[in-house]
Every structure is written in structure tokens, then in C-alpha cells.
Design a protein around this motif. Structure first.
Motif, short mmCIF file in Angstrom:
data_model
loop_
_atom_site.label_atom_id
_atom_site.label_comp_id
_atom_site.label_asym_id
_atom_site.label_seq_id
_atom_site.Cartn_x
_atom_site.Cartn_y
_atom_site.Cartn_z
N ALA A 1 0.83 -1.20 0.00
CA ALA A 1 0.00 0.00 0.00
C ALA A 1 0.86 1.25 0.00
O ALA A 1 0.56 2.24 -0.69
CB ALA A 1 -0.93 -0.01 1.21
N ILE B 1 2.35 1.69 -3.51
CA ILE B 1 1.33 2.09 -4.47
C ILE B 1 0.92 3.54 -4.27
O ILE B 1 0.66 4.28 -5.23
CB ILE B 1 0.11 1.14 -4.39
N HIS B 2 0.87 3.95 -3.01
CA HIS B 2 0.53 5.36 -2.72
C HIS B 2 1.49 6.31 -3.43
O HIS B 2 1.10 7.39 -3.88
CB HIS B 2 0.56 5.60 -1.21
N ASP C 1 2.95 5.64 -6.24
CA ASP C 1 2.92 5.26 -7.65
C ASP C 1 4.08 4.35 -8.05
O ASP C 1 4.55 4.39 -9.19
CB ASP C 1 2.89 6.51 -8.55
N ASN D 1 -7.97 0.72 0.70
CA ASN D 1 -8.06 2.15 0.45
C ASN D 1 -8.11 2.46 -1.03
O ASN D 1 -8.49 3.54 -1.44
CB ASN D 1 -6.85 2.87 1.07
N PHE D 2 -7.66 1.48 -1.83
CA PHE D 2 -7.49 1.76 -3.24
C PHE D 2 -8.37 0.93 -4.16
O PHE D 2 -8.82 1.41 -5.19
CB PHE D 2 -6.03 1.49 -3.67
N SER D 3 -8.57 -0.36 -3.83
CA SER D 3 -8.97 -1.30 -4.86
C SER D 3 -10.40 -1.78 -4.76
O SER D 3 -10.96 -1.91 -3.68
CB SER D 3 -8.03 -2.51 -4.84
N ARG E 1 -7.44 2.65 -7.51
CA ARG E 1 -7.38 4.10 -7.67
C ARG E 1 -6.48 4.69 -6.59
O ARG E 1 -6.67 4.43 -5.40
CB ARG E 1 -8.78 4.70 -7.56
N THR E 2 -5.51 5.48 -7.01
CA THR E 2 -4.72 6.26 -6.06
C THR E 2 -5.05 7.73 -6.27
O THR E 2 -5.93 8.08 -7.07
CB THR E 2 -3.20 6.03 -6.26
N HIS E 3 -4.35 8.61 -5.57
CA HIS E 3 -4.61 10.04 -5.71
C HIS E 3 -4.26 10.55 -7.11
O HIS E 3 -4.74 11.60 -7.53
CB HIS E 3 -3.80 10.83 -4.67
#
Length: 524
Positions: free
Chosen positions: A396, A399-400, A402, A443-445, A461-463
Motif C-alpha cells: 500500500a 502504491i501510494h 505510484d 483504500n485503493f482497490s 485508484r490512487t490520488h
């Protein structure tokens, strides 16, 4: 600007008088109390999951029938009730009757009968028959006060839940409870109101087989919000609390409410129904000023996990169930499908209803339940599930920022060293494990997202980025990417406003880890 005063939250407190006298937050449910006690039926049953406010509602009913008007000042019922007639109340809390054998259960029932005899000042009857003693208690109380008696039974099914699928013990304990409850019909003319709460309906108890006039309010729209907390209640009665939480989280009030909604909202026990927040989790978050797994963490669902394994329910198949009401609002004692258990325990809830087909859509209510369930299921796939939970946290973080390639390299390393469970010889084992890992990146998927042309394995989805991820077993990352292109998945998400990155992953079932992956940006 003057700082907001700290508030007191009744986490785990189920005593109405304590909440009111000691200035704890109370979300006003007294309009429902008035409605319930002035309905046509004097026998009522309410089913809700654990820690959803059933006990507090029962205690509120006791205070109301005892005429304790001062406790209700400023609440909705104050404008509705004009008489405040006092009635003698017998209150039986069955929650302590768990994990008992037949003899111990009878002793427990004798004990709570004695508690009520002492409280009412009636004569204790020396008898081994709990039904005779309950009948005598009702009639003696009626004779002493010359008033009809109110009977409140909280968690009526608690003594039976733990032995629900034990063929030897369940009939014994069920006979004890059937015997105990039998006077509720025979003593009808001495009773003003009878209210029972529980999690399930035991069809072979005298309550439901003999009390044919008992009203089950569990799925009635007019009682949809009798337990739990709605967003309207949060915005009106809890506005200060939302501001306090936002201050602790370092966000605006609306963002704080959005995070609460994602984690604790989403329950519906009727249709139509407002969105219902889990009260235990919501109050826990307000009390501690942080979001955590309060409700799910308050009880390890060992039995639930055993049942998921017994019925061979894979993680992907827990939610998204279409069924009739009789398939889930049904006794679980003889269930042949896990749906009633999942619904009545609070792990599934109503998400939609079709009047045409009369089918309900049941799904996992929110992030807290989804993440909790998936974490609990990890032990079915690897011998040291803590390693995968650590992996999820480390992925996580990457990924945050990128770094999808770094996240997948980390997954490749961990999966190549983690010891797997024995049942790994079928292809679905690895698909399910990857499903769990990506689901826990909560938080993302989203997993298995529907599009007009098929299902995407994972949308993340991230920021700054939207990832479309396709997983293959013993094939190739290039083939996974080709499926994304052939199914035109990116078109489904073209309006999301974020750059789209396609990720194809191949899992090697011989090596038990990722074999390769390809990451492609844009339309190339």
C-alpha cells in the motif's frame, strides 16, 4: 474561536438511565419506543446483529414502562406520551446464558427468575420447573400491583447460538428454552407487552410455533432505523461530534463523515431503508478519534470462518447474493446454505430490492466488514498469515507513491518464501489468495469490477492514477494485457479524470509466486 468541549460516548454502555443521568451522547430512538408500545400487537420480536443497540433499546423500554418520565425530558417521546402509566417490568437478559450445558442453563434461568422475584418483591417459588416459576412470577406480580405485566427478553437466543449445529446438544437446550418461554402464551391476559430481541428465529421454540400473534418487526420499513445510527441523525443530533472527530483526524467535517461512511455505513435491514451506520464502530471512532476495526475486532468470527469452509464458500462468493427474503430472514438452526448466518450476523446486508422479481441483493456492508473478513480468511491459504498482512501494508505504501513495479516485486519476494497451506493443488487457491491480497488494499482497490464486456480482476485508484489489473495463472503477462485491450476495459473508466495504467500479471503455480508482469501507460 472557543474550542469544542469533549464529549462522553457510551461505548459498551447499555443502561439508558446511566447514559441520560451521566450526560453521555444519546441518539434519540424514543419515537420508535412510543410506536412499538402503541401498536396493535403486544408481542414483538426484533432481530439485529450483535452490538447493534438491541440491549439499550430493551433497557429504554423498561425505563419507559416504569414511568421514569424524568429520563425522557427533551426527547421525542416527551411530546407523544401524555399518560406515563407505570407497569411492573420483568427483564430477562439471556446474554450470560452462553456456553452452558443443560443443567447449567436451568440453574442460570432459576437465577434470573430469582433476580426478578427480588426486584418485584414477590414470593420465591421452590420448583425445579422454570416454566412453572415464570408463570407464578407473572401471576404473582400481576396480583401484587393489579397491573398487567411487561416482559422484556434480551438476546432470547443466546443460549442456543453456540450449539446451533451440534446435533446432540441443540435439542436438549432448545427443550429447556421452549419450556421456559411457554408461559408467555398461557399468561397472555396478564401481560401488557412482550418484547424479545435476538439474532435468529429458532423455528422450533414455543415462541414462534405457539405465539402466532407475535409481530416480527425486523424487516418492516417503519422500524428500519430502530437500531443503528442514520446519517440524518449524525447531521442533526451529532453535528458537534462530527466536528470533534474532524479536528482529531485533521480533516474537514465532510471528509471525516465520508471516511466514516466508507468504513461503518451501508447496513439496511429493510427496504426501503436509510443507510444505517454500525453504532458500536461509530461510537468507537468518535471516542478514540480514529478509524479502526471496532465491531469486527470485538468478536473473533471463528464459527463463521468454519461455516464458510464447511459450505466451501470462496472469498469472491461471499457477497453479491440475490435471494428471496425467506432465504435469509429464516431460522439458521436447520440452514442448508450460509446466507441466513451471514445476514443475521451482520456480514451481509440488503443493498437493493426488485419489486418485479421480489429478489433482494445482499452484499458486504462496508470496508470494516470486508477487510475484517478477508484478513480472517488468509489463514486458509498460508501458514503464516501475518506475513501477508505485513505485505499488504508495505505494498500500500509503494502504491501510494505510484511505485507499482516495486509493489509487485515485493509481492513476488514474499509469496516465494511464505509457507502455503496443504490444499494448494487446485488453480482456484491462488486466484482466491490474490483476490484477498488486492481486497486488503482496501483504500485503493475494487475487485471483479463489472464492465459492459466483462469483469476486470482489479481496479485500483490512487490520488494520481487509475490502475486496471488483470491476473492470469500459468500463462503470460502479455496475455493478461491483451485481455484488457480486447475487452476495452479502459473505456469503462474513461471519465474518471485520472491517467489509466494497465497492469498484466502472471502467477506461476509451480513456483507459488508472480512469474512476470507488464505495466503499460496510456493507450499503448
Amino acid at each position: 474561536m472557543k474550542p469544542l468541549e469533549p464529549r462522553k460516548y457510551p461505548v459498551g454502555i447499555q443502561v439508558f438511565s446511566m447514559i441520560r443521568n451521566e450526560n453521555y451522547l444519546y441518539v434519540d430512538k424514543t419515537e420508535y419506543v412510543y410506536r412499538m408500545t402503541h401498536a396493535n400487537s403486544k408481542y414483538m420480536f426484533l432481530s439485529r446483529p450483535r452490538r447493534f443497540g438491541k440491549s439499550l433499546l430493551t433497557d429504554t423500554l423498561q425505563c419507559y414502562f416504569e414511568g421514569r418520565k424524568e429520563l425522557f425530558e427533551g426527547l421525542a417521546i416527551e411530546k407523544l406520551e401524555t399518560e406515563w402509566t407505570e407497569y411492573p417490568v420483568l427483564h430477562f437478559d439471556m446474554s450470560m446464558g452462553k456456553h452452558l450445558d443443560e443443567k447449567a442453563l436451568i440453574r442460570y434461568l432459576q437465577s434470573i427468575l430469582q433476580d426478578n422475584e427480588i426486584r418485584q418483591g414477590t414470593q420465591a417459588r421452590e420448583t425445579e420447573d422454570v416454566n412453572v416459576r415464570l408463570k407464578d412470577l407473572i401471576m404473582d406480580t400481576y396480583a401484587k400491583y393489579n397491573k398487567e405485566v411487561v416482559v422484556l427478553i434480551d438476546e432470547y437466543d443466546a443460549p442456543l447460538l453456540d450449539v446451533m449445529h451440534e446435533e446432540e446438544e441443540l435439542p436438549k437446550l432448545r427443550n429447556v428454552m421452549r419450556n421456559f418461554y411457554s408461559p408467555l402464551k398461557a399468561c397472555g391476559k396478564y401481560l401488557r407487552y412482550v418484547f424479545l430481541t435476538g439474532i435468529t428465529k429458532f423455528s422450533q421454540l414455543s415462541i414462534f410455533s405457539e405465539l402466532n400473534n407475535i409481530q416480527n418487526i425486523s424487516m418492516l420499513p417503519e422500524y428500519a432505523a430502530v437500531c443503528g445510527i442514520t446519517e440524518e441523525e449524525m447531521r442533526t443530533q451529532m453535528n458537534i461530534d462530527m466536528e470533534l472527530l474532524a479536528d482529531k483526524l485533521g480533516t474537514g467535517k465532510e471528509e471525516a463523515m465520508e471516511r466514516l461512511k466508507e468504513n461503518y455505513d451501508g447496513y439496511h435491514f429493510a427496504w426501503p431503508s436509510p443507510d444505517i451506520y454500525n453504532p458500536y464502530s461509530l461510537l468507537g471512532a468518535l471516542n478514540e478519534g480514529r478509524l479502526a476495526s471496532y465491531w469486527f475486532g470485538s468478536g473473533t468470527p471463528t464459527y463463521l470462518i468454519e461455516m464458510l469452509n464447511k459450505y466451501q464458500i470462496i472469498p469472491q462468493a461471499i457477497g453479491g447474493r440475490q435471494c428471496e427474503a425467506s432465504d435469509f430472514d429464516a431460522p439458521t438452526e436447520r440452514m442448508t446454505d450460509i446466507t441466513p448466518l451471514l445476514y443475521q450476523s451482520g456480514y451481509l446486508t440488503i443493498k437493493d430490492y426488485s419489486p418485479f422479481s421480489e429478489l433482494y441483493l445482499l452484499d458486504i456492508p462496508n470496508k470494516e466488514v470486508r477487510i475484517g473478513l478477508m484478513k480472517s480468511l488468509l489463514a486458509n491459504y498460508v501458514k503464516r498469515p501475518a506475513e501477508l498482512r505485513t505485505l499488504v501494508g508495505q505494498m500500500a505504501e509503494r502504491i501510494h507513491f505510484d511505485d507499482m513495479d516495486g509493489a509487485l516485486r515485493l509481492m513476488q519476494t514474499v509469496l516465494s518464501t511464505v509457507p502455503y497451506c496443504e490444499n494448494t493443488r487446485y488453480e482456484g487457491h491462488y486466484q482466491q489468495m490474490l483476490y484477498l491480497i488486492f481486497t486488503l488494499l482496501g483504500n485503493f482497490s475494487d475487485v471483479e469490477v463489472r464492465t459492459p464486456t466483462g469483469r476486470v480482476d482489479v481496479v485500483m485508484r490512487t490520488h494520481s492514477t487509475l490502475y486496471i489489473i488483470e491476473l492470469k495463472l500459468d500463462k503470460s503477462a502479455a496475455e493478461a494485457l491483451r485481455q484488457i485491450d480486447l475487452k476495452q476495459y479502459p473505456e469503462r473508466f474513461a471519465l474518471c479524470g485520472l491517467p489509466i495504467v494497465k497492469v498484466g500479471i502472471n502467477f506461476d503455480t509451480e513456483r507459488h509466486t508472480l512469474e512476470s508482469w507488464e505495466i503499460r501507460t496510456g493507450q499503448g
